[in-house]
Write a protein that holds these residues in place. Structure first.
Motif, PDB file in Angstrom:
ATOM      1  N   THR A  33       4.447  -4.377  58.308  1.00  0.00           N
ATOM      2  CA  THR A  33       4.359  -4.445  56.857  1.00  0.00           C
ATOM      3  C   THR A  33       5.089  -3.224  56.307  1.00  0.00           C
ATOM      4  OG1 THR A  33       2.264  -5.652  56.775  1.00  0.00           O
ATOM      5  CG2 THR A  33       2.784  -4.231  54.903  1.00  0.00           C
ATOM      6  N   MET A  34       5.963  -3.459  55.344  1.00  0.00           N
ATOM      7  CA  MET A  34       6.736  -2.368  54.747  1.00  0.00           C
ATOM      8  C   MET A  34       6.283  -2.144  53.317  1.00  0.00           C
ATOM      9  SD  MET A  34       8.549  -1.390  57.243  1.00  0.00           S
ATOM     10  CE  MET A  34       9.540  -0.180  56.353  1.00  0.00           C
ATOM     11  N   GLY A  35       6.074  -0.890  53.002  1.00  0.00           N
ATOM     12  CA  GLY A  35       5.608  -0.561  51.664  1.00  0.00           C
ATOM     13  C   GLY A  35       6.453   0.510  51.007  1.00  0.00           C
ATOM     14  N   TRP A  36       6.382   0.525  49.686  1.00  0.00           N
ATOM     15  CA  TRP A  36       6.983   1.591  48.889  1.00  0.00           C
ATOM     16  C   TRP A  36       5.864   2.282  48.102  1.00  0.00           C
ATOM     17  CZ3 TRP A  36      11.881   3.352  49.166  1.00  0.00           C
ATOM     18  CH2 TRP A  36      12.858   2.526  49.732  1.00  0.00           C
ATOM     19  N   PHE A  37       5.884   3.579  48.132  1.00  0.00           N
ATOM     20  CA  PHE A  37       4.944   4.400  47.376  1.00  0.00           C
ATOM     21  C   PHE A  37       5.761   5.402  46.570  1.00  0.00           C
ATOM     22  CE2 PHE A  37       0.787   3.314  49.231  1.00  0.00           C
ATOM     23  CZ  PHE A  37       1.201   2.544  50.303  1.00  0.00           C
ATOM     24  N   ARG A  38       5.129   6.024  45.585  1.00  0.00           N
ATOM     25  CA  ARG A  38       5.811   7.053  44.816  1.00  0.00           C
ATOM     26  C   ARG A  38       4.837   8.157  44.452  1.00  0.00           C
ATOM     27  NH1 ARG A  38       6.979   3.643  39.212  1.00  0.00           N
ATOM     28  NH2 ARG A  38       4.815   3.625  38.435  1.00  0.00           N
ATOM     29  N   GLN A  39       5.412   9.329  44.222  1.00  0.00           N
ATOM     30  CA  GLN A  39       4.606  10.473  43.834  1.00  0.00           C
ATOM     31  C   GLN A  39       5.342  11.264  42.770  1.00  0.00           C
ATOM     32  OE1 GLN A  39       3.297  13.023  47.042  1.00  0.00           O
ATOM     33  NE2 GLN A  39       1.619  13.807  45.797  1.00  0.00           N
ATOM     34  N   ALA A  40       4.726  11.344  41.611  1.00  0.00           N
ATOM     35  CA  ALA A  40       5.278  12.123  40.506  1.00  0.00           C
ATOM     36  C   ALA A  40       4.704  13.535  40.567  1.00  0.00           C
ATOM     37  CB  ALA A  40       4.925  11.459  39.177  1.00  0.00           C
ATOM     38  N   PRO A  41       5.397  14.503  39.969  1.00  0.00           N
ATOM     39  CA  PRO A  41       4.907  15.891  39.998  1.00  0.00           C
ATOM     40  C   PRO A  41       3.486  15.999  39.440  1.00  0.00           C
ATOM     41  CG  PRO A  41       7.145  15.808  39.184  1.00  0.00           C
ATOM     42  CD  PRO A  41       6.692  14.389  39.294  1.00  0.00           C
ATOM     43  N   VAL A  48       3.399   1.206  45.152  1.00  0.00           N
ATOM     44  CA  VAL A  48       4.364   0.543  44.284  1.00  0.00           C
ATOM     45  C   VAL A  48       4.519  -0.925  44.675  1.00  0.00           C
ATOM     46  CG1 VAL A  48       6.769   0.477  43.525  1.00  0.00           C
ATOM     47  CG2 VAL A  48       5.635   2.686  43.881  1.00  0.00           C
ATOM     48  N   ALA A  49       4.864  -1.176  45.929  1.00  0.00           N
ATOM     49  CA  ALA A  49       5.111  -2.547  46.369  1.00  0.00           C
ATOM     50  C   ALA A  49       5.021  -2.615  47.885  1.00  0.00           C
ATOM     51  CB  ALA A  49       6.486  -3.027  45.914  1.00  0.00           C
ATOM     52  N   ALA A  50       4.772  -3.822  48.389  1.00  0.00           N
ATOM     53  CA  ALA A  50       4.725  -4.017  49.836  1.00  0.00           C
ATOM     54  C   ALA A  50       5.111  -5.450  50.167  1.00  0.00           C
ATOM     55  CB  ALA A  50       3.339  -3.706  50.391  1.00  0.00           C
ATOM     56  N   MET A  51       5.618  -5.615  51.385  1.00  0.00           N
ATOM     57  CA  MET A  51       5.917  -6.947  51.903  1.00  0.00           C
ATOM     58  C   MET A  51       5.261  -7.073  53.263  1.00  0.00           C
ATOM     59  SD  MET A  51       9.534  -8.917  52.493  1.00  0.00           S
ATOM     60  CE  MET A  51       9.692  -9.526  50.816  1.00  0.00           C
ATOM     61  N   TYR A 100       2.204  -1.185  61.331  1.00  0.00           N
ATOM     62  CA  TYR A 100       2.350  -2.169  62.405  1.00  0.00           C
ATOM     63  C   TYR A 100       1.282  -3.245  62.314  1.00  0.00           C
ATOM     64  CZ  TYR A 100       2.818  -4.152  67.056  1.00  0.00           C
ATOM     65  OH  TYR A 100       3.002  -5.013  68.098  1.00  0.00           O
ATOM     66  N   ARG A 101       1.737  -4.483  62.113  1.00  0.00           N
ATOM     67  CA  ARG A 101       0.848  -5.655  62.035  1.00  0.00           C
ATOM     68  C   ARG A 101      -0.325  -5.402  61.082  1.00  0.00           C
ATOM     69  NH1 ARG A 101       1.975  -9.706  65.634  1.00  0.00           N
ATOM     70  NH2 ARG A 101       3.476  -9.182  67.265  1.00  0.00           N
ATOM     71  N   GLY A 102       0.001  -4.809  59.950  1.00  0.00           N
ATOM     72  CA  GLY A 102      -1.032  -4.454  58.997  1.00  0.00           C
ATOM     73  C   GLY A 102      -1.734  -5.641  58.366  1.00  0.00           C
ATOM     74  N   SER A 110      -2.345   3.886  51.348  1.00  0.00           N
ATOM     75  CA  SER A 110      -1.387   4.722  52.058  1.00  0.00           C
ATOM     76  C   SER A 110      -1.905   5.139  53.438  1.00  0.00           C
ATOM     77  CB  SER A 110      -1.041   5.963  51.231  1.00  0.00           C
ATOM     78  OG  SER A 110      -2.195   6.742  50.985  1.00  0.00           O
ATOM     79  N   ARG A 111      -3.216   5.218  53.596  1.00  0.00           N
ATOM     80  CA  ARG A 111      -3.808   5.722  54.846  1.00  0.00           C
ATOM     81  C   ARG A 111      -3.517   4.812  56.040  1.00  0.00           C
ATOM     82  NH1 ARG A 111      -8.202   2.797  56.226  1.00  0.00           N
ATOM     83  NH2 ARG A 111      -9.116   1.455  54.612  1.00  0.00           N
ATOM     84  N   VAL A 112      -3.193   3.551  55.798  1.00  0.00           N
ATOM     85  CA  VAL A 112      -2.999   2.622  56.917  1.00  0.00           C
ATOM     86  C   VAL A 112      -1.576   2.643  57.467  1.00  0.00           C
ATOM     87  CG1 VAL A 112      -4.793   1.119  55.971  1.00  0.00           C
ATOM     88  CG2 VAL A 112      -2.375   0.572  55.554  1.00  0.00           C
ATOM     89  N   TYR A 113      -0.670   3.265  56.738  1.00  0.00           N
ATOM     90  CA  TYR A 113       0.724   3.252  57.156  1.00  0.00           C
ATOM     91  C   TYR A 113       0.980   4.311  58.230  1.00  0.00           C
ATOM     92  CZ  TYR A 113       1.765  -0.084  53.504  1.00  0.00           C
ATOM     93  OH  TYR A 113       1.792  -1.217  52.734  1.00  0.00           O
ATOM     94  N   ASN A 114       1.623   3.883  59.303  1.00  0.00           N
ATOM     95  CA  ASN A 114       1.827   4.757  60.453  1.00  0.00           C
ATOM     96  C   ASN A 114       3.014   5.699  60.289  1.00  0.00           C
ATOM     97  OD1 ASN A 114       1.368   1.647  61.568  1.00  0.00           O
ATOM     98  ND2 ASN A 114      -0.125   3.111  62.333  1.00  0.00           N
ATOM     99  N   TYR A 115       4.039   5.216  59.604  1.00  0.00           N
ATOM    100  CA  TYR A 115       5.280   5.975  59.527  1.00  0.00           C
ATOM    101  C   TYR A 115       5.745   6.063  58.079  1.00  0.00           C
ATOM    102  CZ  TYR A 115       5.121   4.761  64.455  1.00  0.00           C
ATOM    103  OH  TYR A 115       4.715   4.598  65.756  1.00  0.00           O
TER     104      TYR A 115
END
Length: 126
Positions: A33-41, A48-51, A100-102, A110-115
Motif C-alpha cells: 500500500t502506497m501513501g502520501w502524507f504531508r507536514q506543514a511547519p 493525504v492519500a493512499a492506494m 507491506y500488505r497493509g 502513519s504508524r503502519v507504514y514501514n518505509y
C-alpha cells in the motif's frame, strides 16, 4: 534496502497544479500500500492519500478530495500524486510511504507504514 525517492515539488501559485512522483526500490512493489502524507511547519504529519496494494482502492483526506489524485505504475515501481487547484494551505513537505500488505482500515495511519521517503517541498503562494 528499500528506498523511496520523491520528486516534483516546487513553488506554484494558488490554483495551479503539481505532480509528485515517488520511485521505490522495492522488488515486490505491487504488494505495498502506497501513501502520501504531508507536514506543514509547526504541525503534525497528516494523511493525504493512499492506494491499497490489493485492487487499487484509493483513499483521500477530506481536505484534498476532488483536487488530488493518487495513482501508481507497478511496472515502474512509482506512485504519483496529481495535485490540482492548489491552495496556500497545501504548503508542506510531502512524503511518500510504503506499507507491506497493509490493511485497508489503517491506510491513513502513519504508524503502519514501514518505509518513508525524504520528502519534497510544495509551496503554494497566494
Amino acid at each position: 534496502q528499500v528506498q523511496l525517492v520523491e520528486s516534483g515539488g516546487g513553488l506554484v501559485q494558488a490554483g495551479g497544479s503539481l505532480r509528485l512522483s515517488c520511485v521505490a526500490s522495492i522488488r515486490t512493489f505491487s504488494a505495498y500500500t502506497m501513501g502520501w502524507f504531508r507536514q506543514a511547519p509547526g504541525k503534525e504529519r497528516e494523511f493525504v492519500a493512499a492506494m491499497h496494494w490489493s485492487g487499487g482502492s484509493t483513499y483521500y483526506a477530506d481536505s484534498v478530495k476532488g483536487r488530488f489524485t493518487i495513482s501508481r505504475d507497478n511496472v515502474k515501481s512509482t506512485v504519483y500524486l496529481q495535485m490540482n487547484s492548489l491552495k496556500p494551505e497545501d504548503t508542506a513537505v510531502y512524503y511518500c510511504a510504503a506499507d507491506y500488505r497493509g490493511s485497508r482500515t489503517s491506510v491513513a495511519e502513519s504508524r503502519v507504514y514501514n518505509y518513508w521517503g525524504q520528502g519534497t517541498q510544495v509551496t503554494v503562494s497566494s
